[in-house]
Motif scaffolding. Sequence first.
Motif, PDB file in Angstrom:
ATOM      1  N   LEU A  82      18.008  43.531  28.912  1.00 58.63           N
ATOM      2  CA  LEU A  82      17.465  43.220  27.585  1.00 58.63           C
ATOM      3  C   LEU A  82      18.552  42.892  26.582  1.00 58.63           C
ATOM      4  CD1 LEU A  82      14.772  46.024  27.307  1.00 58.63           C
ATOM      5  CD2 LEU A  82      14.415  43.631  27.876  1.00 58.63           C
ATOM      6  N   GLY A  83      19.778  43.167  26.940  1.00 60.23           N
ATOM      7  CA  GLY A  83      20.897  42.925  26.031  1.00 60.23           C
ATOM      8  C   GLY A  83      22.179  43.474  26.626  1.00 60.23           C
ATOM      9  N   ASN A  84      23.175  43.640  25.792  1.00 61.04           N
ATOM     10  CA  ASN A  84      24.482  44.134  26.216  1.00 61.04           C
ATOM     11  C   ASN A  84      24.657  45.583  25.783  1.00 61.04           C
ATOM     12  OD1 ASN A  84      25.188  41.601  27.239  1.00 61.04           O
ATOM     13  ND2 ASN A  84      25.807  40.926  25.209  1.00 61.04           N
ATOM     14  N   PHE A  85      25.584  46.264  26.435  1.00 63.20           N
ATOM     15  CA  PHE A  85      25.891  47.641  26.056  1.00 63.20           C
ATOM     16  C   PHE A  85      27.389  47.874  26.112  1.00 63.20           C
ATOM     17  CE2 PHE A  85      25.648  47.961  30.647  1.00 63.20           C
ATOM     18  CZ  PHE A  85      26.694  48.797  30.943  1.00 63.20           C
ATOM     19  N   LYS A  86      27.804  48.911  25.419  1.00 65.46           N
ATOM     20  CA  LYS A  86      29.189  49.383  25.447  1.00 65.46           C
ATOM     21  C   LYS A  86      29.120  50.904  25.464  1.00 65.46           C
ATOM     22  CE  LYS A  86      33.269  49.694  22.558  1.00 65.46           C
ATOM     23  NZ  LYS A  86      33.838  49.325  21.265  1.00 65.46           N
TER      24      LYS A  86
END
Length: 143
Positions: free
Chosen positions: A123-127
Motif C-alpha cells: 500500500l506504500g513505503n515504510f521505514k
Amino acid sequence: MNTDVCFLIGGIILFFILINVLLYFYHKNRRALFFRDIKGRNYRSIKNIETNIESYSKIGAKLTYYKAEIVFLDHEIFIIPFNKPILQLIHSPENFPYVSLRFNTSFKEIRNDILEIKGDTGLGNFKITLNFKHKNFDLHSVV
C-alpha cells in the motif's frame, strides 16, 4: 443522574475493557504459538528494542513508537511488540504462521548500533528503525 444512564456508561466501559483483555490474550497466544513453531530452528531473540515505524502511502503517513522483541531467524526479521500483531520483514518467500503483517524489504543499513530498514508494504513505503544501543549485540552477525 438517571440510573439507566449510569448502567449504559458502565456497560460501555466494561465492554471496552473486555475487548482489550480479549485482544491481549489473543496476541499472547499467537506469540506463544509462533515461538513454538520456530522452536527447533536457530534464531536469536532480543527484548526491549526501541522501535520506530514510519509508513507512507498515498493517503497519508503514520508514525509508531514502541518497545518490541526482535527475532532474527535465518534472513528474516520479526518484530513482536507487546499486545500487537507480529510483523515479518520478508527476505525470502517462506511464510510463517501466526504472523499478521509481512513487509518486503529493499534496503538495510547499520549505523551506530541502529538498524534502518526500508521497503514496500503493498500500500506504500515504510521505514523501520531498530535501536540496539546498550544491548551488547553484534548486528553484523545477523544482517
